[in-house]
Design an enzyme around this catalytic site. Structure first.
Site, short mmCIF file in Angstrom:
data_model
loop_
_atom_site.label_atom_id
_atom_site.label_comp_id
_atom_site.label_asym_id
_atom_site.label_seq_id
_atom_site.Cartn_x
_atom_site.Cartn_y
_atom_site.Cartn_z
N ARG A 35 -2.12 -6.06 -8.44
CA ARG A 35 -0.97 -6.93 -8.16
C ARG A 35 -0.78 -7.96 -9.26
O ARG A 35 0.29 -8.14 -9.80
CB ARG A 35 -1.18 -7.65 -6.82
CG ARG A 35 -0.97 -6.77 -5.63
CD ARG A 35 -1.45 -7.43 -4.38
NE ARG A 35 -2.87 -7.75 -4.50
CZ ARG A 35 -3.64 -8.13 -3.51
NH1 ARG A 35 -3.14 -8.29 -2.31
NH2 ARG A 35 -4.92 -8.38 -3.70
N HIS A 86 0.85 -1.21 0.00
CA HIS A 86 0.00 0.00 0.00
C HIS A 86 0.88 1.26 0.00
O HIS A 86 0.61 2.22 -0.72
CB HIS A 86 -0.88 0.05 1.25
CG HIS A 86 -1.94 -1.01 1.34
ND1 HIS A 86 -2.09 -1.79 2.45
CD2 HIS A 86 -2.89 -1.40 0.46
CE1 HIS A 86 -3.12 -2.63 2.26
NE2 HIS A 86 -3.61 -2.42 1.06
N SER A 92 -3.01 -7.53 3.03
CA SER A 92 -3.23 -7.42 4.48
C SER A 92 -3.58 -8.78 5.07
O SER A 92 -3.18 -9.10 6.20
CB SER A 92 -4.37 -6.43 4.76
OG SER A 92 -4.04 -5.15 4.28
#
Ligand code: PNS
Length: 159
Positions: A90, A17, A128
């Site tokens: 990604r 991030h 995350s």
């Protein structure tokens, strides 16, 4: 003034991030990080904790601010006069969901466009959820999150 929103759950903010934040901040006058306040996602960190961590890791970036939002992302973007939504991509696995999100948002609100930044290769696997998984087994996190964030994660797990 060219304002962009970088939205997400950020539960917690990762180095992936942070990479997107740094790069997006260079492209815009003002980058607002919009932290989704949605209890149905059952986040590990409260929205206040997530905001605190993002503020800490972005404190050197003068044109970045952090806020929470609930409801529709495009409503939040409109309220802040932001014409751009930033998302990180990604891998191909992200693409279908991200395209659906971008197209939905553009259908609801054609004056706001989504731009995608490709994640740096170093973080192309990182999320995350992966960070939380490693943390739950007390694995090393220094390659994945900032030291401040690692400390907060350790406190959550009481270690
Ligand atoms: O980091 P995430 O969890 O993948 O971020 C998802 C996010 C916050 C961008 C997305 O869930 C969102 O925008 N939620 C707000 C509600 C909304 O506007 N949804 C899009 C139209 S269905």
């Amino acid at each position: 003034m060219n304002t962009a929103i970088y939205p997400g759950s950020f539960d917690p903010v990762t180095l992936g991030h942070q990479d997107i934040i740094c790069r997006a901040a260079k492209m815009t006058d003002h980058l607002i990080i919009g932290v989704l306040n949605n209890s149905s996602k059952r986040p590990l960190f409260t929205v206040e904790e997530r905001i605190d961590m993002i503020r800490e890791v972005t404190k050197e970036l003068p044109n970045v601010s952090v806020e929470s939002f609930g409801g529709l992302l495009v409503d939040f973007a409109r309220e802040r006069n932001a014409g751009i939504i930033v998302r990180g991509l990604r891998a191909i696995a992200d693409f279908e969901y991200e395209l659906q999100l971008a197209q939905t948002n553009r259908t609801i609100c054609p004056e706001i466009d989504t731009i995608f930044l490709s994640t740096s290769l170093d973080y192309s696997f990182l999320s995350s959820s992966i960070v939380k998984e490693i943390a739950s087994y007390h694995g090393a996190l220094d390659q994945f999150v900032a030291p401040y964030v690692e400390e907060k994660i350790r406190k959550k797990w009481g270690k």
